[in-house]
Scaffold this motif. Sequence first.
Motif, PDB file in Angstrom:
ATOM      1  N   LEU A   1      29.247 -24.514 -16.363  1.00  0.00           N
ATOM      2  CA  LEU A   1      30.149 -23.955 -17.341  1.00  0.00           C
ATOM      3  C   LEU A   1      31.443 -25.143 -17.453  1.00  0.00           C
ATOM      4  O   LEU A   1      32.103 -25.291 -16.422  1.00  0.00           O
TER       5      LEU A   1
ATOM      6  N   GLU B   1      23.757 -23.263 -13.390  1.00  0.00           N
ATOM      7  CA  GLU B   1      24.515 -22.775 -14.426  1.00  0.00           C
ATOM      8  C   GLU B   1      25.884 -23.736 -14.191  1.00  0.00           C
ATOM      9  O   GLU B   1      26.373 -23.881 -13.137  1.00  0.00           O
TER      10      GLU B   1
ATOM     11  N   PHE C   1      29.150 -16.782 -19.840  1.00  0.00           N
ATOM     12  CA  PHE C   1      28.168 -17.666 -19.276  1.00  0.00           C
ATOM     13  C   PHE C   1      27.099 -18.096 -20.024  1.00  0.00           C
ATOM     14  O   PHE C   1      26.388 -19.082 -19.921  1.00  0.00           O
TER      15      PHE C   1
END
Length: 504
Positions: free
Chosen positions: A174, A172, A127
């Motif tokens: 990704l 987040e 991550f």
Amino acid sequence: MRKNKIFLPMMAISLLFGLGLAACNQPANPSNNTSSSIPAKEKIAVTDDAGKNAAEVEIDATLQLKASIEGVTWASSNQNIATVDEAGKVTAVGIGSANITASKEGYDKGTFKLTVKRGAPLATLKFEEADHYAADGWWGSADEGWSPIYARTDGNASDQQCIAHLDNGDKETLTFNSSAAIKAELVIMMASANGVEDMGSVMNVKLNNNAVDVSGKSLASGTNSDFIEFSLGQLDLVAGDNVLALEFLASAPYIDDLMFYSKQQATITAKPAAAKQQIQAAATEVDVNLGGDPVQIVLTTPTSLEGVSYVSSKPEVAAVDETGKISGLKFGSATITIMKEGWYSARITATVDKAKVEGEIRVQAEEPEELPDSFHMYTDRTSGIQNGHYGGAYITGYDVHEACTLSYKFTSPKAQTMTLIIAGASHYQMAEDFVFGVDCTLKLNGATITPNDGAKIESNQVMGAPTVEVEIGDVNVVEGENTFVIEFAERAPALDAFRFIPKN
């Protein structure tokens, strides 16, 4: 002769009767009482081909079990972990543990413990390669404590690095490439000190802009250094770029890796987030005079201020305008966040205090010759104690229950009469007003100082109570080194600074 004939039968009867009574009075012999004992049941032994009664297998594996007797009935304690057919063939269908039992009337059942784990992941992504940001615009990689990249030197993150400081509004994203369209289970490694019963209350998840339901899924409780698998379930990956987006709704666990498990084959690689430049300020800490002239924030990067914006965490303490000028409105500290689209934002700390008057000598309370164990220094917001309003830190004596002393040395350029002002605050254990000259003795160069009437810090019994200035009275300082001493009787307030202001 007739008497004898009668006597003998009577003797025989009496003897038999006496023996019967004696027999009735004898204690029972357990070893002879076989009529009440129950024979033990034979226990069924359950083993695998290796003769073991427990095994650890990967998901989708099969295992043939056998029982020590024929005609048993097989059962699984958890069908979501493992199933078993009538012949004792076990199939691992989920992650976890299950007991496989064999039973038959007249026998004690036998048990085989099966633990099911995942096989090797098809791919593992970090991550740290995500495009991450926080709701307030700050998301960096420095070491000043605001960084989301956390070095878990005492933890068990796979590479000792993980994403931390995730809170409401943080995200987040990704992005990764899959060489083929496949179905895969996505598993995130997380660490949390407290279990979360419903991860749906903690984060929203989307894959390729499609919502992934995590409501009702729990994250097992562990310690801060225990990373735990959390499955997002079986999801469809497309050939080419895929985007996994996590939006946090509350304080969230730390994140380490994203792992892919699939029977299908594909090559999965992370696509690192686009590089961004970091906004740089000429100073990360600025002092602003209360009610004085505004202080201009100066940026070294970028050189153009077009599109730059400024936000104060406490505009009632330190206000900032659209040009980056900070005005001090109240004692205290505020964080100014500097943002620009496409750039990593920057933060500076603005501390608002009174400007020094000409000739003033200011002594910070957290700089005594020696700090007694009963005092605690707070240089940040720990336990609700704010930064000292004079640019330093509070020290608080909430654990002071016996006599103790603080001693300070300072230098004066000349002998002069000065007004002593003590700046401090109440704390949550100060149930009564703190009176100078009663609850403590003040001395300057060995001479006792007599405080003004009413020189006190009023009880407020809250964490982070505001700083107040108490005028103690006039004192005579000598040229060169001076020694200022406070002798506490058995309790103390939170202290900020001591100000010696010239009388002329």
